[in-house]
Scaffold this active site. Sequence first.
Site: not given
Length: 187
Positions: A50, A98
């Site tokens: 990701s 993230k």
Amino acid sequence: MTPSTRPQASSWASDRPVWLETLQTLSLSLLMALGIRTFILEARYIPSGSMEPTLQVNDRLLIDKLSYDFTAPHRGDIVVFNPTPELERENFHEAFIKRVIGLPGDRVEVSGGLVYVNGQALSEKYIADQPKYQWGPVTVPAQDYLVLGDNRNNSYDSHYWGFVPRQDIVGKAVARFWPLDRLGTVE
């Protein structure tokens, strides 16, 4: 000097058994390691794609857990955070990693392959590909952050499940120590 008047060599350890010294040394080492891991620096690995291309699967990172005690996260920081209440309801229990995109009070929108913050398109040289979805606009609540993966089209991030409360942020990724050919700071 006669043997009886010669000073005796002293050793602070001579009074204690070796097993006790070993136990004390191991205990102190363990306490220091736990203290460093709990409050200062922690190693983490990347389990998914990701955050590609910035972070690759199985990269090993050092996470700075101390600096956010003195400063707030900044846009662009790569952060590790504990699952939000929404993620916990979906049975996610492991920490996520993230990039911070929206700060408290920011208005964020994804449109036309670009991310806009407060009406300005972000220059994002770190993403894998432009986002192929439309999302927002949303306003980031006070004390929360909006995070997106660098692999925008293959990241389970804020555009799916919402915001990250400040208290859930564990720390900032600062360095990659594995693999050795990618050793260095994380930008």
